[in-house]
Design an enzyme around this catalytic site. Sequence first.
Site, mmCIF file in Angstrom:
data_model
loop_
_atom_site.group_PDB
_atom_site.id
_atom_site.type_symbol
_atom_site.label_atom_id
_atom_site.label_comp_id
_atom_site.label_asym_id
_atom_site.label_seq_id
_atom_site.Cartn_x
_atom_site.Cartn_y
_atom_site.Cartn_z
ATOM 1 N NE ARG A 93 56.130 -32.395 8.794
ATOM 2 C CZ ARG A 93 55.078 -33.160 8.549
ATOM 3 N NH1 ARG A 93 54.744 -34.125 9.401
ATOM 4 N NH2 ARG A 93 54.349 -32.978 7.456
ATOM 5 C CG ASN A 147 59.611 -39.493 4.685
ATOM 6 O OD1 ASN A 147 59.865 -40.099 3.655
ATOM 7 N ND2 ASN A 147 58.384 -39.226 5.082
ATOM 8 C CB CYS A 169 56.887 -44.051 -0.075
ATOM 9 S SG CYS A 169 55.931 -42.544 -0.281
ATOM 10 C CG HIS A 199 58.250 -38.280 -1.437
ATOM 11 N ND1 HIS A 199 58.202 -37.538 -0.293
ATOM 12 C CD2 HIS A 199 57.569 -39.425 -1.151
ATOM 13 C CE1 HIS A 199 57.538 -38.202 0.647
ATOM 14 N NE2 HIS A 199 57.151 -39.365 0.148
ATOM 15 C CE1 TYR A 253 55.912 -34.818 -0.472
ATOM 16 C CE2 TYR A 253 54.881 -36.836 -1.244
ATOM 17 C CZ TYR A 253 55.195 -35.975 -0.212
ATOM 18 O OH TYR A 253 54.769 -36.250 1.064
HETATM 19 P P1 NAD Z 1 56.437 -38.972 15.148
HETATM 20 O O1 NAD Z 1 56.877 -37.580 15.342
HETATM 21 O O2 NAD Z 1 55.183 -39.411 15.772
HETATM 22 O O3 NAD Z 1 57.626 -39.927 15.605
HETATM 23 C C1 NAD Z 1 57.452 -41.300 15.793
HETATM 24 C C2 NAD Z 1 58.171 -41.748 17.042
HETATM 25 O O4 NAD Z 1 59.582 -41.750 16.828
HETATM 26 C C3 NAD Z 1 57.929 -40.836 18.249
HETATM 27 O O5 NAD Z 1 57.200 -41.537 19.230
HETATM 28 C C4 NAD Z 1 59.337 -40.452 18.694
HETATM 29 O O6 NAD Z 1 59.476 -40.378 20.081
HETATM 30 C C5 NAD Z 1 60.162 -41.565 18.093
HETATM 31 N N1 NAD Z 1 61.599 -41.332 17.981
HETATM 32 C C6 NAD Z 1 62.248 -40.161 17.754
HETATM 33 N N2 NAD Z 1 63.576 -40.375 17.708
HETATM 34 C C7 NAD Z 1 63.772 -41.711 17.895
HETATM 35 C C8 NAD Z 1 64.914 -42.555 17.938
HETATM 36 N N3 NAD Z 1 66.148 -42.086 17.797
HETATM 37 N N4 NAD Z 1 64.720 -43.889 18.144
HETATM 38 C C9 NAD Z 1 63.479 -44.401 18.300
HETATM 39 N N5 NAD Z 1 62.364 -43.636 18.266
HETATM 40 C C10 NAD Z 1 62.504 -42.317 18.066
HETATM 41 O O7 NAD Z 1 56.450 -39.243 13.583
HETATM 42 P P2 NAD Z 1 55.353 -39.825 12.587
HETATM 43 O O8 NAD Z 1 54.574 -38.693 12.072
HETATM 44 O O9 NAD Z 1 54.700 -40.993 13.155
HETATM 45 O O10 NAD Z 1 56.320 -40.254 11.423
HETATM 46 C C11 NAD Z 1 57.358 -41.173 11.695
HETATM 47 C C12 NAD Z 1 58.319 -41.233 10.559
HETATM 48 O O11 NAD Z 1 57.704 -41.816 9.418
HETATM 49 C C13 NAD Z 1 58.840 -39.874 10.095
HETATM 50 O O12 NAD Z 1 60.190 -39.977 9.764
HETATM 51 C C14 NAD Z 1 58.003 -39.581 8.884
HETATM 52 O O13 NAD Z 1 58.626 -38.720 7.984
HETATM 53 C C15 NAD Z 1 57.836 -40.958 8.315
HETATM 54 N N6 NAD Z 1 56.704 -41.130 7.400
HETATM 55 C C16 NAD Z 1 56.997 -41.738 6.243
HETATM 56 C C17 NAD Z 1 56.036 -41.915 5.295
HETATM 57 C C18 NAD Z 1 56.429 -42.565 3.998
HETATM 58 O O14 NAD Z 1 55.714 -42.451 3.029
HETATM 59 N N7 NAD Z 1 57.568 -43.237 3.941
HETATM 60 C C19 NAD Z 1 54.709 -41.499 5.564
HETATM 61 C C20 NAD Z 1 54.434 -40.903 6.798
HETATM 62 C C21 NAD Z 1 55.455 -40.730 7.721
HETATM 63 C C1 G6P Z 2 52.955 -38.533 2.776
HETATM 64 C C2 G6P Z 2 54.245 -39.205 2.453
HETATM 65 C C3 G6P Z 2 55.155 -39.172 3.564
HETATM 66 C C4 G6P Z 2 55.000 -37.826 4.225
HETATM 67 C C5 G6P Z 2 53.722 -37.915 4.994
HETATM 68 C C6 G6P Z 2 53.406 -36.675 5.764
HETATM 69 O O1 G6P Z 2 52.009 -38.944 2.051
HETATM 70 O O2 G6P Z 2 54.274 -40.327 1.680
HETATM 71 O O3 G6P Z 2 56.405 -39.540 3.196
HETATM 72 O O4 G6P Z 2 56.075 -37.427 4.931
HETATM 73 O O5 G6P Z 2 52.694 -38.366 4.169
HETATM 74 O O6 G6P Z 2 52.207 -36.790 6.433
HETATM 75 P P1 G6P Z 2 51.833 -35.775 7.605
HETATM 76 O O7 G6P Z 2 50.430 -36.093 7.965
HETATM 77 O O8 G6P Z 2 52.816 -36.063 8.688
HETATM 78 O O9 G6P Z 2 52.010 -34.405 7.028
HETATM 79 MN MN MN Z 3 56.408 -40.998 1.418
#
Ligand code: NAD
Ligand code: G6P
Ligand code: MN
Length: 433
Positions: A93, A147, A169, A199, A253
């Site tokens: 990232r 994401n 999301c 977004h 966004y």
């Molecule tokens: P993170 O970096 O903590 O990752 C979560 C876990 O995924 C880690 O423990 C990592 O080891 C694991 N991982 C990596 N590759 C993997 C694979 N191939 N199979 C299984 N596990 C795997 O990330 P986070 O900050 O907790 O965010 C997780 C995801 O959720 C990201 O893709 C982030 O963009 C997304 N997210 C989405 C939203 C939304 O609004 N949709 C909001 C926040 C985060």
């Molecule tokens: C947001 C979004 C996610 C985004 C995340 C990032 O609000 O909805 O899609 O990627 O939070 O949060 P972070 O704390 O990892 O910057």
């Molecule tokens: Mn989002």
Amino acid sequence: GIKITTIGGGSSYTPELVEGFIKHYDELPVRELWLVDIEAGKEKLEIVGNLAKRMIEKAGLPIEVHLTLDRRAALENADFVTTQFRVGLLEARAKDERIPMKYGVLGQETNGPGGLFKGLRTIPVILDICKDMEELCPNAWLINFTNPAGMVTEAVLRYSNIKKVVGLCNVPIGMEMGIAKLLDVDHSRIKIDFAGLNHMVYGLDVYVDGESVKDKVIELLTDPNNTSFVKNVKGLGWEPSFIRSLNLLTCPYHNYYYKTKDMIEKDIKKAKEEGTRAEVVLKLEKELFELYKDPNLAIKPPQLEERGGAYYSEAAVRLITSIYTDKGDIQPVNTQNNGAIASIPNDSAVEVSCVITKEGPKPIVIGDLPIAVRGLVQQIKSFERIAAEAAVTGDYDTAVLALTINPLTPSDTIAREIVDEMLEAHKEHLPQF
Ligand code: NAD
Ligand code: G6P
Ligand code: MN
């Protein structure tokens, strides 16, 4: 009992999800929760998994928590699969954020070049998960949080056999909560009609107890303190004449599209002073995991609210509950358009208010989007589709095309240069290229 499988279980957001399952246990009796991670996330999985176990024990509920690196075992007979993984972890990232900034382009994890490359890394993995699901839990619902959630949902709909997929999301729920706070009313009284893409979602109208308060909310959006709604994007406030004539609620966004220059300058300055968001989150995450390790901790710590995805469990658990109980309430999710938004192809993913039943989300028909935003939404959808195609084919020219047509990219040459540098930087996680 219900079996839930969470891929990326070591995520710091897992305690949110567990809190949600505990709160909604009466309606949604979860019997097994399988948290899956990979070797690199083993330690995080242990820490967060043990906190999950303590939370459930404290609540006195018969939910079994399984921690595993064996995805196939975890998927067997699952009822719901939630995905919250990050291919390449926060190091990847940070590259998504740093590299575009060198070219004066937005460096962000879900928009512009960062969004493209996160998609290129993620889509092959989600399609692999879909293949496992076909075999091991063909009737399960896939609730994707990973994401770029819109592009990932598009790819699953287009390139897998899994049709029961919903992208999620926290931005829409964050907007409802934020506006409730600004209006000083309970969040349950606020309703927004959402339409657009992940977004890139607009509020077409907003109500308190069923009565429109749109004019009042539009005025509030001219104040820079009122346009953020998520911790990771600090809005700069809209020109009153712009937001009044747009006459739609914007999501955080949109700042990147309607205040591009100011936002990029701000982010580059911030990256120099305190690091990019990934670098800030790395520190935040270390603090969170120190807290999670405390054997006396058995709740979700309030510090988790400093993460951008705060309250996502609320959205995930209420979605799963409504599917399970055939509730028929309205929630904003990413799903197949099926004619809801006239200006978007029927087979594409959109983010829109839906009626949620046991058959899944049924989008509420909007018709055409207002002319002022129709083109931008279509352009982002084209970007997502071509990016998904590049992820599946591994075709270099298609990746350059995707980035060139993105409205945040200044030229075809800069697109090609960024693609070259990022393909090299991420090559370990891009075996298809
Ligand atoms: P993170 O970096 O903590 O990752 C979560 C876990 O995924 C880690 O423990 C990592 O080891 C694991 N991982 C990596 N590759 C993997 C694979 N191939 N199979 C299984 N596990 C795997 O990330 P986070 O900050 O907790 O965010 C997780 C995801 O959720 C990201 O893709 C982030 O963009 C997304 N997210 C989405 C939203 C939304 O609004 N949709 C909001 C926040 C985060
Ligand atoms: C947001 C979004 C996610 C985004 C995340 C990032 O609000 O909805 O899609 O990627 O939070 O949060 P972070 O704390 O990892 O910057
Ligand atoms: Mn989002």
